[in-house]
Write an enzyme that holds these catalytic residues in place. Structure first.
Site, short mmCIF file in Angstrom:
data_model
loop_
_atom_site.label_atom_id
_atom_site.label_comp_id
_atom_site.label_asym_id
_atom_site.label_seq_id
_atom_site.Cartn_x
_atom_site.Cartn_y
_atom_site.Cartn_z
CE LYS A 175 -4.01 -2.19 2.10
NZ LYS A 175 -5.03 -1.99 3.07
N GLY A 235 -0.97 0.39 15.96
CA GLY A 235 0.02 0.32 14.62
C GLY A 235 0.09 1.64 13.92
#
Length: 277
Positions: A65, A127
């Protein structure tokens, strides 16, 4: 027939082809949606080859990504801020637009899960990778206070500069009981890849039992390691990332098909039944 694909590694278990086929059936479209296994070294070439051959859209999953955000010629504002792309749209003459539908997909799924009680006041995201970055802005725009917690503080610092009002929760704090500001009105979201490897996270049980929703972006036929932790700790509502996957796919579908957004709930129910076997 329209050609689409999803690039990833691993990719063999991706549900994207099934999801987009179900979407296409809703609106009477015919499409061929494939899986494309590649590597970081070959990713750019694989994308170029797919679109040169007439591909009309592609999704991007782990671990590409961020690489996709650097590859495209045009980024939507939200993808630029997240530095993450999960949807590729051909513009002609070798140019590609990159967008991220992950954040809005997750927001829509959480809205479905919490229902009439409304979104939680606070959202804690664990995260700092592409998936985590893509969900910050949608939740902030929806009125939530967003906290980011990550093992590497160095990855968090530039995000605080990029997203105004983003708050930092030291990763070590998750190993202790939550402070009073985290009352029952918050959502805990795992955006790390720990569940892919079946690894638990060093989180105090209090974080699971205090919140209204514990959410793992990963999904599977069984509870992920993160959700197993939460269940043992007495968490209330648990959710995996299947709903997010369907919702982000619907938004990607709309980008490729003149704004047509398919119905997601029937597809989610169908996939859940198929996963349960």
């Amino acid at each position: 027939m329209m050609q689409f694909t999803v690039f990833g590694n691993p990719i063999e278990h991706s549900l994207s082809p099934r999801i987009h086929q179900l979407f296409a059936e809703q609106c009477g479209k015919q499409l061929d949606y494939s899986r494309s296994l590649t590597s970081k070294q070959r990713f750019a070439g694989a994308v170029a080859s797919f679109f040169r051959a007439g591909g009309q859209g592609a999704n991007v999953t782990v671990p590409f990504k961020e690489q996709a955000a650097e590859l495209v010629t045009h980024l939507t504002p939200r993808a630029a801020r997240a530095a993450s792309v999960n949807t590729l749209i051909p513009l002609g003459q070798g140019q590609l637009a990159g967008d991220t539908t992950d954040g809005m997909g997750l927001l829509r799924d959480v809205e479905r899960l919490v229902g009439a009680q409304g979104l939680p006041q606070r959202v804690v995201i664990i995260g700092a990778g592409g998936a985590a970055r893509s969900v910050i802005e949608p939740f902030q725009e929806a009125g939530c206070e967003v906290y980011l917690s990550n093992r590497s503080a160095a990855k968090v610092t530039p995000l605080v500069q990029r997203f105004s009002a983003l708050k930092v929760l030291p990763f070590e704090a998750l190993g202790h009981s939550p402070s009073e500001e985290f009352n029952a009105n918050f959502c805990l979201i795992n955006a790390t890849s720990a569940s892919l490897a079946g690894h638990a996270l060093p989180i105090d049980d209090g974080w699971f039992s205090a919140g209204v929703l514990t959410y793992d972006m990963m999904y599977g036929a069984q509870l992920t390691a993160f959700l197993q932790q939460a269940k043992r700790a007495g968490a209330g509502e648990l959710a995996d990332g299947l709903g997010m996957l369907v919702e982000q796919a619907a938004l990607a579908f709309s980008l490729w098909h003149n704004g047509h957004v398919p119905e997601t709930l029937p597809v989610l129910h169908q996939l859940r039944a198929e996963l349960s076997g």
